[in-house]
Design an enzyme around this catalytic site. Structure first.
Site, PDB file in Angstrom:
ATOM      1  N   LYS A 110      40.103  46.557  42.463  1.00 47.70           N
ATOM      2  CA  LYS A 110      39.723  47.370  41.199  1.00 47.70           C
ATOM      3  C   LYS A 110      40.501  46.933  40.254  1.00 47.70           C
ATOM      4  O   LYS A 110      40.327  46.766  39.177  1.00 47.70           O
ATOM      5  CB  LYS A 110      39.294  48.769  41.497  1.00 47.70           C
ATOM      6  CG  LYS A 110      38.011  49.142  42.236  1.00 47.70           C
ATOM      7  CD  LYS A 110      37.894  50.594  42.149  1.00 47.70           C
ATOM      8  CE  LYS A 110      36.653  50.848  43.305  1.00 47.70           C
ATOM      9  NZ  LYS A 110      36.540  52.352  43.732  1.00 47.70           N
ATOM     10  N   LYS A 190      29.657  40.361  47.626  1.00 49.31           N
ATOM     11  CA  LYS A 190      29.265  41.777  47.829  1.00 49.31           C
ATOM     12  C   LYS A 190      28.354  42.433  46.732  1.00 49.31           C
ATOM     13  O   LYS A 190      29.068  42.514  45.691  1.00 49.31           O
ATOM     14  CB  LYS A 190      30.357  42.700  48.513  1.00 49.31           C
ATOM     15  CG  LYS A 190      29.668  44.173  48.989  1.00 49.31           C
ATOM     16  CD  LYS A 190      31.022  45.170  48.925  1.00 49.31           C
ATOM     17  CE  LYS A 190      31.380  45.539  47.444  1.00 49.31           C
ATOM     18  NZ  LYS A 190      32.074  46.994  47.491  1.00 49.31           N
ATOM     19  N   LYS A 193      28.138  47.537  41.883  1.00 50.36           N
ATOM     20  CA  LYS A 193      27.915  47.719  40.473  1.00 50.36           C
ATOM     21  C   LYS A 193      28.852  47.277  39.765  1.00 50.36           C
ATOM     22  O   LYS A 193      28.499  46.711  38.361  1.00 50.36           O
ATOM     23  CB  LYS A 193      28.079  49.254  40.369  1.00 50.36           C
ATOM     24  CG  LYS A 193      26.793  49.999  40.743  1.00 50.36           C
ATOM     25  CD  LYS A 193      27.055  51.633  40.855  1.00 50.36           C
ATOM     26  CE  LYS A 193      27.078  52.152  42.488  1.00 50.36           C
ATOM     27  NZ  LYS A 193      27.263  53.312  42.741  1.00 50.36           N
TER      28      LYS A 193
HETATM   29  P1  TYM Z   1      29.934  54.156  46.938  1.00 49.99           P
HETATM   30  O1  TYM Z   1      29.007  54.903  45.823  1.00 49.99           O
HETATM   31  O2  TYM Z   1      30.774  53.052  45.881  1.00 49.99           O
HETATM   32  O3  TYM Z   1      28.779  53.480  47.868  1.00 49.99           O
HETATM   33  C1  TYM Z   1      28.248  54.430  48.443  1.00 49.99           C
HETATM   34  C2  TYM Z   1      27.811  53.544  49.946  1.00 49.99           C
HETATM   35  O4  TYM Z   1      27.148  52.329  49.677  1.00 49.99           O
HETATM   36  C3  TYM Z   1      27.745  51.265  50.518  1.00 49.99           C
HETATM   37  N1  TYM Z   1      27.607  50.130  49.654  1.00 49.99           N
HETATM   38  C4  TYM Z   1      27.377  48.888  50.593  1.00 49.99           C
HETATM   39  N2  TYM Z   1      26.979  48.663  51.948  1.00 49.99           N
HETATM   40  C5  TYM Z   1      26.761  47.392  52.224  1.00 49.99           C
HETATM   41  N3  TYM Z   1      26.761  46.508  51.323  1.00 49.99           N
HETATM   42  C6  TYM Z   1      26.831  46.576  49.960  1.00 49.99           C
HETATM   43  N4  TYM Z   1      26.950  45.471  49.161  1.00 49.99           N
HETATM   44  C7  TYM Z   1      27.460  47.977  49.591  1.00 49.99           C
HETATM   45  N5  TYM Z   1      27.734  48.393  48.225  1.00 49.99           N
HETATM   46  C8  TYM Z   1      28.094  49.791  48.715  1.00 49.99           C
HETATM   47  C9  TYM Z   1      29.301  51.846  50.494  1.00 49.99           C
HETATM   48  O5  TYM Z   1      30.085  51.282  51.854  1.00 49.99           O
HETATM   49  C10 TYM Z   1      29.145  53.202  50.724  1.00 49.99           C
HETATM   50  O6  TYM Z   1      29.052  53.731  52.135  1.00 49.99           O
HETATM   51  N6  TYM Z   1      33.963  55.964  48.463  1.00 49.99           N
HETATM   52  C11 TYM Z   1      32.695  56.014  48.827  1.00 49.99           C
HETATM   53  C12 TYM Z   1      32.128  57.624  48.364  1.00 49.99           C
HETATM   54  C13 TYM Z   1      32.665  58.618  49.212  1.00 49.99           C
HETATM   55  C14 TYM Z   1      32.606  58.896  50.504  1.00 49.99           C
HETATM   56  C15 TYM Z   1      33.190  59.970  50.966  1.00 49.99           C
HETATM   57  C16 TYM Z   1      31.799  58.370  51.621  1.00 49.99           C
HETATM   58  C17 TYM Z   1      33.598  59.590  48.826  1.00 49.99           C
HETATM   59  N7  TYM Z   1      33.849  60.506  49.709  1.00 49.99           N
HETATM   60  C18 TYM Z   1      33.436  60.403  52.228  1.00 49.99           C
HETATM   61  C19 TYM Z   1      31.827  58.686  52.934  1.00 49.99           C
HETATM   62  C20 TYM Z   1      32.782  59.856  53.026  1.00 49.99           C
HETATM   63  C21 TYM Z   1      31.985  55.124  48.164  1.00 49.99           C
HETATM   64  O7  TYM Z   1      32.541  53.904  48.005  1.00 49.99           O
HETATM   65  O8  TYM Z   1      30.716  55.098  47.612  1.00 49.99           O
END
Ligand code: TYM
Length: 320
Positions: A110, A190, A193
């Protein structure tokens, strides 16, 4: 068995979110006590417009419910409705070695992309650990990009247990579905957003089709054979089509005589059809915002009662 996962309200949900986390999480809601939340505290690391944040939270709630999250089975809530998580986050911070955070890829990615190196961004994995540990979670369904954060969570829990008593915190396991661990975006990186390469779940047909038309391909002429094992189109098609349909597409790739434009049309139809029933459900929820708010309020109440018990156990253990 307690299952927990979160999703950030930092923009429109996309195929990566759905196949990486939402679909596996929805399947797991029948297998244990599921806790799913909208990680609004986390998204403050990137979203600084309050109106946009509120709108995103509402949209994510509607999308997740439309995709099949069942509030009768899963506790569904907004992260910030359980502020106890910030206290646990501090308690974990006090035992978290700097090196553990310095090694996190997500922070490095990031900041390399130009995001300001704030403390929130750096400490993001600690808040995520607090999310997981606050609910005595066993299983955390996530995409591959979050695996390291669950490992940090395990390290912190082990350290707390070592310092303050074995059994204080439950050690969670990541659950990653290999077939959709890292869904590619339209450029092959990957889907994310922040890479501007997403295919959102609930865009108009016109926009979705345009994004799919923009998928990167090589310049193999229509008549020539093409390699299906190295194609973003086939990789995405696999997520929404039956094995038989995938085989037909792969065969057509190998045979030659079909252009990428044609394959993209097939991909668009399959994606559009896959989300058809969810689009209908989404429209209904959109017309009933009060119902959505009520679901999140009820979820927060349940989540808070679990969180309060775990936090009080940890406060006691550390000497507060
Ligand atoms: P976020 O919003 O970035 O992503 C949400 C979930 O989507 C999955 N993901 C993907 N999986 C496969 N291929 C992709 N291209 C892809 N893009 C996104 C992410 O792996 C994620 O599972 N940090 C977390 C949010 C969070 C969280 C937690 C998750 C906060 N606290 C506690 C689990 C447990 C996240 O990145 O969200």
């Amino acid at each position: 068995m307690r299952i927990l996962s979160g999703i950030q309200p930092s923009g429109k949900l996309h195929l990566g979110n759905y196949f990486g986390m939402m679909q596996p999480a929805i399947a797991l809601q029948d297998e244990g006590e599921a806790f799913y939340f909208i990680a609004d505290y986390h998204s403050l690391t990137t979203v600084t417009n309050p109106a946009e944040l509120r709108q995103n939270v509402r949209d994510v709630a509607i999308d997740f419910l439309a995709c099949g999250l069942d509030p009768a089975k899963a506790v569904f809530f907004r992260q910030s409705d359980v502020p106890e998580v910030t206290e646990l986050s501090w308690l974990l911070s006090c035992v978290c070695p700097m090196g553990l955070l310095e090694r996190c890829h997500s922070y490095k990615d990031k900041t390399a992309r130009g995001l300001e190196a704030t403390h929130g961004l750096f400490a993001y994995p600690i808040l995520m650990a607090a999310d997981i540990l606050l609910y005595d979670s066993d299983i955390v369904p996530v995409g591959k990009d979050q695996k390291q954060h669950v490992e940090v969570t395990r390290d912190l829990a082990l350290k707390m247990n070592h310092l303050y008593g074995e059994g204080l915190l439950r050690i969670p396991q990541p659950r990653i579905r290999e077939s959709s661990a890292a869904v590619p975006g339209t450029d092959g990186a990957k889907m994310s957003k922040s890479y501007r390469n997403t295919i959102p779940l609930f865009e108009t047909a016109k926009v979705t089709e345009k994004l799919i038309k923009g998928i990167k391909t090589d310049s193999t002429p229509v008549e020539d054979p093409k390699d299906p094992s190295d194609s973003i189109i086939v990789d995405l098609f696999r997520l929404v089509a039956s094995p038989g349909e995938v085989e037909v597409m792969e065969e057509a790739f190998r045979k030659g005589g079909t252009g990428y434009g044609d394959f993209k049309k097939r991909l668009f139809s399959a994606i559009w059809e896959h989300f058809e029933p969810m689009r209908a459900g989404r429209a209904e929820l959109e017309a009933n915002p009060d119902q959505v708010d009520a679901i999140l309020r009820a979820g927060a109440e349940k989540a808070r009662s679990v969180a309060a018990k775990v936090l009080s156990r940890v406060r006691q253990a550390v000497g507060l």
